[in-house]
Write a protein that holds these residues in place. Sequence first.
Motif, PDB file in Angstrom:
ATOM      1  N   UNK A  64       0.825  -1.218   0.000  1.00  0.00           N
ATOM      2  CA  UNK A  64       0.000   0.000   0.000  1.00  0.00           C
ATOM      3  C   UNK A  64       0.853   1.260   0.000  1.00  0.00           C
ATOM      4  N   UNK A  65       1.911   1.283   0.786  1.00  0.00           N
ATOM      5  CA  UNK A  65       2.774   2.469   0.804  1.00  0.00           C
ATOM      6  C   UNK A  65       3.537   2.614  -0.508  1.00  0.00           C
ATOM      7  N   UNK A  66       3.883   1.506  -1.137  1.00  0.00           N
ATOM      8  CA  UNK A  66       4.518   1.569  -2.452  1.00  0.00           C
ATOM      9  C   UNK A  66       3.561   2.169  -3.479  1.00  0.00           C
ATOM     10  N   UNK A  67       2.290   1.757  -3.440  1.00  0.00           N
ATOM     11  CA  UNK A  67       1.289   2.335  -4.348  1.00  0.00           C
ATOM     12  C   UNK A  67       1.109   3.836  -4.102  1.00  0.00           C
ATOM     13  N   UNK A  68       1.088   4.233  -2.853  1.00  0.00           N
ATOM     14  CA  UNK A  68       0.968   5.664  -2.531  1.00  0.00           C
ATOM     15  C   UNK A  68       2.173   6.421  -3.070  1.00  0.00           C
ATOM     16  N   UNK A 128      -7.618   5.969   1.829  1.00  0.00           N
ATOM     17  CA  UNK A 128      -8.159   4.606   1.860  1.00  0.00           C
ATOM     18  C   UNK A 128      -7.036   3.576   1.687  1.00  0.00           C
ATOM     19  N   UNK A 129      -6.109   3.838   0.787  1.00  0.00           N
ATOM     20  CA  UNK A 129      -4.961   2.940   0.612  1.00  0.00           C
ATOM     21  C   UNK A 129      -4.124   2.873   1.885  1.00  0.00           C
ATOM     22  N   UNK A 130      -3.932   4.028   2.504  1.00  0.00           N
ATOM     23  CA  UNK A 130      -3.131   4.099   3.735  1.00  0.00           C
ATOM     24  C   UNK A 130      -3.772   3.259   4.841  1.00  0.00           C
ATOM     25  N   UNK A 131      -5.089   3.398   5.004  1.00  0.00           N
ATOM     26  CA  UNK A 131      -5.789   2.614   6.015  1.00  0.00           C
ATOM     27  C   UNK A 131      -5.795   1.127   5.658  1.00  0.00           C
ATOM     28  N   UNK A 132      -5.917   0.808   4.388  1.00  0.00           N
ATOM     29  CA  UNK A 132      -5.907  -0.582   3.937  1.00  0.00           C
ATOM     30  C   UNK A 132      -4.599  -1.264   4.295  1.00  0.00           C
ATOM     31  N   UNK A 133      -3.522  -0.506   4.245  1.00  0.00           N
ATOM     32  CA  UNK A 133      -2.214  -1.055   4.595  1.00  0.00           C
ATOM     33  C   UNK A 133      -1.936  -1.086   6.081  1.00  0.00           C
ATOM     34  N   UNK A 134      -2.906  -0.656   6.887  1.00  0.00           N
ATOM     35  CA  UNK A 134      -2.732  -0.700   8.337  1.00  0.00           C
ATOM     36  C   UNK A 134      -2.187   0.585   8.921  1.00  0.00           C
ATOM     37  N   UNK A 135      -2.201   1.657   8.157  1.00  0.00           N
ATOM     38  CA  UNK A 135      -1.696   2.939   8.648  1.00  0.00           C
ATOM     39  C   UNK A 135      -2.506   3.459   9.825  1.00  0.00           C
ATOM     40  N   UNK A 136      -1.846   4.242  10.648  1.00  0.00           N
ATOM     41  CA  UNK A 136      -2.481   4.720  11.874  1.00  0.00           C
ATOM     42  C   UNK A 136      -2.892   6.184  11.801  1.00  0.00           C
TER      43      UNK A 136
END
Length: 150
Positions: free
Chosen positions: A50-54, A100-108
């Motif tokens: 997810x962070x790579x996609x961001x 949404x991507x950030x949250x999907x990856x478990x971001x806080x």
Amino acid sequence: DMIKYVGCPLGINGCNSFSGEKYEKKGGLLLKALDDVPPDLIFIVMAIVCLLLIGIIAHLVPENYAKQILGGGTVQSLLAVAAGVPIPFKCALLRVFVTALYFLGGGTQGGDGPTIQVCTSLACMIGWICGIRSPRTQSLLASLGFCCGF
């Protein structure tokens, strides 16, 4: 609800037993589907992907968009208030997708900063459409949007 639903594949960000039975049934879908894989490995891989996609999105969009979608969103809104320069609405839509991507990856990261930024952008856009375009008035509209974000 967006924050809860994008956390459902990993069972995080409110999509867990703490939010009630409705979300508990949907929580941890990815963990249940990949039962043989250690959960820690799934969390790490999801965060990296997810962070790579961001990062790819931030690299591919124009520089002024990248500055808007990175970070919490509150600073960008305060800059719009101070300068009277509206946040482009396309940036706000992109902000929703990136969050949404950030949250999907478990971001806080909390959902308040992006919400403030989207509300600020929306208030400025509505003012722009109505013909309210002076920097001073855009600054007031941005302040209104900032307050609506709370």
